[in-house]
Design an enzyme around this catalytic site. Structure first.
Site, PDB file in Angstrom:
ATOM      1  N   ASN A   8       0.800  -1.320   0.107  1.00 22.06           N
ATOM      2  CA  ASN A   8      -0.002   0.041   0.180  1.00 22.06           C
ATOM      3  C   ASN A   8       0.915   1.074  -0.080  1.00 22.06           C
ATOM      4  OD1 ASN A   8      -1.773   2.150   0.498  1.00 22.06           O
ATOM      5  ND2 ASN A   8      -2.385   1.341   2.689  1.00 22.06           N
ATOM      6  N   TRP A   9       0.933   1.944  -1.106  1.00 19.66           N
ATOM      7  CA  TRP A   9       2.060   3.024  -1.280  1.00 19.66           C
ATOM      8  C   TRP A   9       1.471   4.114  -0.622  1.00 19.66           C
ATOM      9  CZ3 TRP A   9       3.910   2.746  -7.172  1.00 19.66           C
ATOM     10  CH2 TRP A   9       5.120   1.325  -7.059  1.00 19.66           C
ATOM     11  N   LYS A  10       0.205   4.193  -0.341  1.00 16.70           N
ATOM     12  CA  LYS A  10      -0.329   5.511   0.169  1.00 16.70           C
ATOM     13  C   LYS A  10      -0.113   6.597  -0.770  1.00 16.70           C
ATOM     14  CE  LYS A  10       0.074   3.299   4.666  1.00 16.70           C
ATOM     15  NZ  LYS A  10       0.061   3.574   6.095  1.00 16.70           N
ATOM     16  N   HIS A  91      -9.454   1.113   5.497  1.00 16.83           N
ATOM     17  CA  HIS A  91      -8.219   1.345   6.220  1.00 16.83           C
ATOM     18  C   HIS A  91      -8.359   2.580   7.171  1.00 16.83           C
ATOM     19  CE1 HIS A  91      -4.079   2.668   6.542  1.00 16.83           C
ATOM     20  NE2 HIS A  91      -3.674   1.518   5.813  1.00 16.83           N
ATOM     21  N   GLU A  93      -6.600   4.902   8.082  1.00 19.91           N
ATOM     22  CA  GLU A  93      -6.229   6.340   7.605  1.00 19.91           C
ATOM     23  C   GLU A  93      -7.456   6.928   7.203  1.00 19.91           C
ATOM     24  OE1 GLU A  93      -2.890   5.479   5.558  1.00 19.91           O
ATOM     25  OE2 GLU A  93      -1.725   5.083   7.619  1.00 19.91           O
ATOM     26  N   GLU A 163      -5.076  -4.547  10.822  1.00 17.79           N
ATOM     27  CA  GLU A 163      -3.945  -3.575  10.906  1.00 17.79           C
ATOM     28  C   GLU A 163      -4.207  -3.007  12.329  1.00 17.79           C
ATOM     29  OE1 GLU A 163      -2.249  -2.505   6.722  1.00 17.79           O
ATOM     30  OE2 GLU A 163      -3.915  -0.987   7.187  1.00 17.79           O
ATOM     31  N   GLY A 169       3.105   2.070  10.916  1.00 16.07           N
ATOM     32  CA  GLY A 169       3.935   3.286  10.565  1.00 16.07           C
ATOM     33  C   GLY A 169       4.803   3.638  11.777  1.00 16.07           C
ATOM     34  N   SER A 208       3.693  -2.250  10.227  1.00 18.72           N
ATOM     35  CA  SER A 208       5.183  -2.310  10.236  1.00 18.72           C
ATOM     36  C   SER A 208       5.732  -3.822   9.725  1.00 18.72           C
ATOM     37  CB  SER A 208       5.716  -1.971  11.912  1.00 18.72           C
ATOM     38  OG  SER A 208       5.194  -0.656  11.999  1.00 18.72           O
TER      39      SER A 208
HETATM   40  P1  13P Z   1       3.257   0.466   7.636  1.00 22.89           P
HETATM   41  O1  13P Z   1       3.876  -1.059   7.005  1.00 22.89           O
HETATM   42  O2  13P Z   1       4.160   1.685   6.970  1.00 22.89           O
HETATM   43  O3  13P Z   1       3.312   0.324   9.012  1.00 22.89           O
HETATM   44  O4  13P Z   1       1.735   0.626   7.225  1.00 22.89           O
HETATM   45  C1  13P Z   1       0.918  -0.393   7.300  1.00 22.89           C
HETATM   46  C2  13P Z   1      -0.214   0.026   6.347  1.00 22.89           C
HETATM   47  O5  13P Z   1      -1.038   0.840   6.715  1.00 22.89           O
HETATM   48  C3  13P Z   1      -0.654  -0.688   5.458  1.00 22.89           C
HETATM   49  O6  13P Z   1      -1.927  -0.560   4.955  1.00 22.89           O
END
Ligand code: 13P
Length: 248
Positions: A8-10, A91, A93, A163, A169, A208
């Site tokens: 997931n590149w966000k 997600h 976020e 998650e 993150g 992570s």
């Molecule tokens: P990280 O791997 O950077 O912790 O992010 C996880 C994530 O939100 C994947 O959707």
């Protein structure tokens, strides 16, 4: 079942970075024996189509409707038409920053499945909820409300990603046994909700994930893959994750 590595590149990567990324990954992708998926920003899906025989592309978000007067939204039908294979729904976020809640996520899931996209439906608790011993309560509600009345057209159409918000993150991943405990709980819920397909729906862990912890996570019975943020931005790490997942 092959393991899944979903990047997931966000809201990251520029076109030159993406070009270099794919050049690197394509040197190794013939060796991938896992489901290798990437969700770039929606605007980068078109230039990435057909860049790889191996990597499956999808969206990070999609609208709860097929079409209409919804300025700024991206239709799941348009994503499907372009060649996207999946979308991510729920997600943390999006739940946190964009206030997306159960009913909307339920509509997004339904619209995406109807359009022929696979859905990665995300759930997870905050640190506070975990400390208060509410992890299972929170996840049960997210699954129950988000997947209410959802009909899965085939057993590969729905994936669930666990998650934990405190692990996203932060560099602080759930341990393999913490993750397995929740995955096992999710498995029970899915079997209950989808009596014929629930036992086979892939459950991914996210938070992570990196090249150091991936193997212990994937070794767990109910962890079918990983949803990876930060580490998936580096082509070397994404490649290594796919190669490690290919051994399972
Ligand atoms: P990280 O791997 O950077 O912790 O992010 C996880 C994530 O939100 C994947 O959707």
């Amino acid at each position: 079942m092959s393991k899944y590595i979903v990047g997931n590149w966000k809201m990251n990567q520029t076109l030159p970075e993406i070009k270099a990324y794919f050049e690197y990954v394509e040197k190794y992708s013939a060796k991938f024996n896992c489901e290798s998926w990437i969700a770039p920003q929606a605007i980068h899906l078109a230039p990435l189509m057909n860049k790889s025989k191996k990597i499956v592309l999808g969206a990070q978000n999609s609208a709860p409707f097929d079409k209409g007067a919804y300025t700024g939204e991206v239709s799941p039908v348009a994503l499907k038409e372009l060649g996207a294979k999946f979308t991510i729904v729920g997600h943390s976020e999006r739940r946190t920053y964009f206030k997306e809640h159960h009913a909307l996520l339920n509509k997004k899931t339904e619209a995406a499945l109807n359009a022929g996209l696979k859905v990665i439906f995300c759930v997870g608790e905050t640190a506070q909820e975990r400390n208060d011993d509410r992890t299972f309560v929170v996840i049960e509600e997210q699954l129950r409300e988000g997947l209410k009345s959802i009909i899965i057209p085939n057993p590969e159409a729905l994936l669930v990603a666990y998650e934990p918000i405190w692990a996203i993150g932060t560099g602080m991943n759930a341990t393999a046994s913490q993750a397995q405990e929740v995955h096992e709980f999710i498995r029970v819920q899915l079997k209950d909700t989808f009596p014929t397909t629930g036992k086979d729906l892939p459950i991914l862990y996210g938070g992570s994930v990196n090249t150091e912890n991936i193997e212990s996570l994937l070794a767990q019975r109910d962890i079918d893959g990983a949803l990876v943020g930060g580490a998936s931005l580096k082509p070397e790490d994404y490649t290594k994750l796919c190669l490690l997942a290919s051994k399972f």
